[in-house]
Design a protein around this motif. Structure first.
Motif: not given
Length: 219
Positions: A70-74
């Protein structure tokens, strides 16, 4: 050659069958000759580096399958919405991170299947998009490679298509997007379904539209 004034980040990895190193290596000289300082990353953690992405004009991704946090795609989505370009080809961009709806919303499409093996098929340019910078001066062309069946967002700007004939799997022919662009906030996204193997880019039209797509997507 021009002076490096812009920055490109090439993110490559995932399934080795799409030759992420070999195919992206084909475009590194082009990017440098086009005035980019190029950085290569083999980890998706680079998408959490906000300062780096903010200073990057173009992200070229070739990362098939795998998972994205989630952190990467965000981080990636925020950077694109702020103006960083995002581009790629084939499974490296549309057969990536199938579990992430946010990623698919960014790219505008997701690979579902392809008929077994390679086939000879025609890529047809969308007539009323012929003047688009990615297509200008090009015509329809033939390839011998995989043919992707995809789920796509109706808001994408389709530049080229491929035909799936009627048969056992479908009662009528289906026209499928093969090359498209889209915007996300201030950023641009370029997607081409062509590029399963390095020699796909030996077709002059494939090479040309891919190079133009990278430049079009860039900040």
């Amino acid at each position: 050659m021009t002076t490096d004034t812009r920055r490109a980040l090439v993110v490559r990895g995932g399934w080795a069958g799409h030759s992420p190193v070999e195919t992206t290596d084909l475009f590194l000289p082009f990017l440098r000759d086009s005035g980019y300082a190029v950085e290569v990353a083999d980890t998706l953690d680079v998408y959490t580096e906000a300062a780096l992405l903010a200073a990057t004009d173009l992200v070229v991704q070739c990362w098939t399958m795998g998972e994205i946090s989630k952190e990467q795609v965000a981080g990636l989505t925020a950077a694109v919405r702020a103006g960083t370009g995002f581009a790629g080809w084939h499974g490296g961009i549309v057969d990536a991170f199938r579990g992430s709806v946010d990623y698919t919303l960014l790219t505008g499409g997701q690979f579902l299947m392809h008929p077994h093996g390679y086939s000879d098929h025609r890529i047809t340019l969308v007539e009323d998009r012929a003047g688009h910078p990615v297509l200008a001066g090009l015509g329809d062309f033939d390839v011998h490679t995989e043919k992707y069946w995809m789920a796509t967002d109706p808001s994408i700007d389709v530049l080229a298509t491929v035909e799936f004939e009627a048969g056992e799997d479908r009662e009528r022919p289906v026209t499928m997007p093969a090359v498209w662009t889209r915007t996300s906030g201030a950023g641009r996204v370029f997607v081409s379904a062509i590029g399963h193997k390095p020699d796909d880019f030996d077709v002059p039209e494939v090479r040309a539209l891919t190079e133009r797509g990278l430049l079009w997507a860039s900040r």
